[in-house]
Write an enzyme that holds these catalytic residues in place. Structure first.
Site, PDB file in Angstrom:
ATOM      1  N   CYS A 262       0.828  -1.218   0.000  1.00  0.00           N
ATOM      2  CA  CYS A 262       0.000   0.000   0.000  1.00  0.00           C
ATOM      3  C   CYS A 262       0.855   1.258   0.000  1.00  0.00           C
ATOM      4  CB  CYS A 262      -0.933  -0.013   1.204  1.00  0.00           C
ATOM      5  SG  CYS A 262      -0.054  -0.159   2.777  1.00  0.00           S
ATOM      6  N   ARG A 290      -5.236   4.819  -6.395  1.00  0.00           N
ATOM      7  CA  ARG A 290      -5.930   5.452  -5.261  1.00  0.00           C
ATOM      8  C   ARG A 290      -6.768   6.637  -5.758  1.00  0.00           C
ATOM      9  NH1 ARG A 290      -4.487   4.936   0.094  1.00  0.00           N
ATOM     10  NH2 ARG A 290      -6.330   6.255   0.308  1.00  0.00           N
TER      11      ARG A 290
END
Ligand code: CP
Ligand code: NVA
Length: 307
Positions: A262, A290
């Site tokens: 991430c 994202r």
């Protein structure tokens, strides 16, 4: 009113619709087509912890869709000092169409949901990171063309990212094996809740790398020490040392497996340069996604079609 607090509050059709809108906007954005559907709308972000991706991806998503965004640290907002949370939430809600929060305690996000009067997005708490997990499943689908039959091996700490990823995997019907030391795994109460909502969820926990990785299509890791856990850093480095994702560990997985993180990454700790910069890595695709996912998510909470 729609919020994104826990992914346990969503149903598979919600996730499907967020993915479809995010995908359409990503494709259109690549040809310079950016529908100004959020003209005049305001997103306010209030963060207790640092952020690169979450903050900027929400800013960029709002700007590309014709809206605006505001940012305050929780301290600047006066939370926990100058004013009660209830009053701050009401005031910010009066200026905003949607609020994204990044917090230590989950309770602060719950309070904003209660008092702000507008949709709330959980941009990470100590317990959860739902925007990241949605982006990750979106990225897996994009990379493999299909989610069916995929399996995530999450190697490392059973933290906020692992928690939300387990829910996202259950929603999308894919398997996940958390490969973590005892004492650092997803907790039993959470797993019970997950099983209650998704009885067929295929989430398992182990410290046996071979069994976790042998049929995995995704090897996922995150930092060993999350924001707020800095006092435990040296102990965590020792405990997680054997869990580093390096070229040798990647060899336990099929050649077609991809690596995910991430970010931010601590290079040389949970992952080596050769893996995160290597051809199997999707880490920077995730980071870009994202923003695409943020667009689909904001439109979903606002119940606004692309038009
Ligand atoms: N992945 C992620 O949430 O990154 P930031 O902490 O930079 O927002
Ligand atoms: N688990 C990490 C994720 C950062 C995006 C943390 O909470 O610090």
């Amino acid at each position: 009113m729609r919020h994104l607090n826990s992914l346990l509050d969503m149903i598979p059709a919600d996730v499907e619709s967020i993915f479809a809108v995010s995908q359409e906007l990503k494709t259109r954005s690549a040809r310079g087509d950016r529908p100004q559907v959020l003209s005049g709308r305001v997103l306010t972000q209030v963060f207790e912890k640092p952020s690169l991706r979450t903050r900027l991806s929400f800013d960029a998503a709002m700007m590309q869709l014709g809206g605006n965004s505001l940012f305050l640290t929780a301290q600047e907002a006066g939370i926990g000092g100058r004013e009660s949370v209830k009053d701050v939430a009401r005031v910010i809600g009066g200026y905003s169409d949607v609020i994204a929060l990044r917090t230590f305690s989950q309770k602060l996000i719950d309070n904003f949901i209660e008092f702000s009067g507008v949709p709330i997005i959980n941009g990470l708490s100590d317990e959860r990171h739902p925007c990241q997990a949605l982006t990750d499943l979106f990225t897996i689908r994009e990379a493999f063309g299909d989610l069916k039959g995929q399996k995530i091996a999450f190697v490392g700490d059973g933290n906020n990212v692992a928690n939300s990823l387990a829910i996202a995997a259950a929603i999308c019907g894919i398997a996940m094996s958390v490969c973590a030391p005892v004492g650092y795994r997803l907790d039993d109460d959470f797993l019970k809740q997950l099983k209650k909502k998704y009885p067929d969820s295929q989430v398992t926990q182990t410290d046996d790398f071979k069994s976790a990785l042998k049929d995995a299509s995704i090897i996922y890791t995150d930092v060993w020490t999350s924001m707020g856990q800095e006092a435990e850093e040296s102990q965590r480095r020792q405990v997680f040392g054997p869990f580093q994702v390096n070229a040798k560990l990647m060899k336990l997985a099929p050649k077609t497996a991809r690596f995910m993180h991430c970010l931010p990454a601590k290079r040389g700790l949970e992952v080596t340069d050769e893996v995160i910069d290597g051809p199997q890595s999707l880490a920077f695709v995730q980071a870009e996604n994202r923003m695409h996912l943020a667009k689909g998510l904001i439109l979903w909470v606002l119940e606004k079609p692309i038009g």
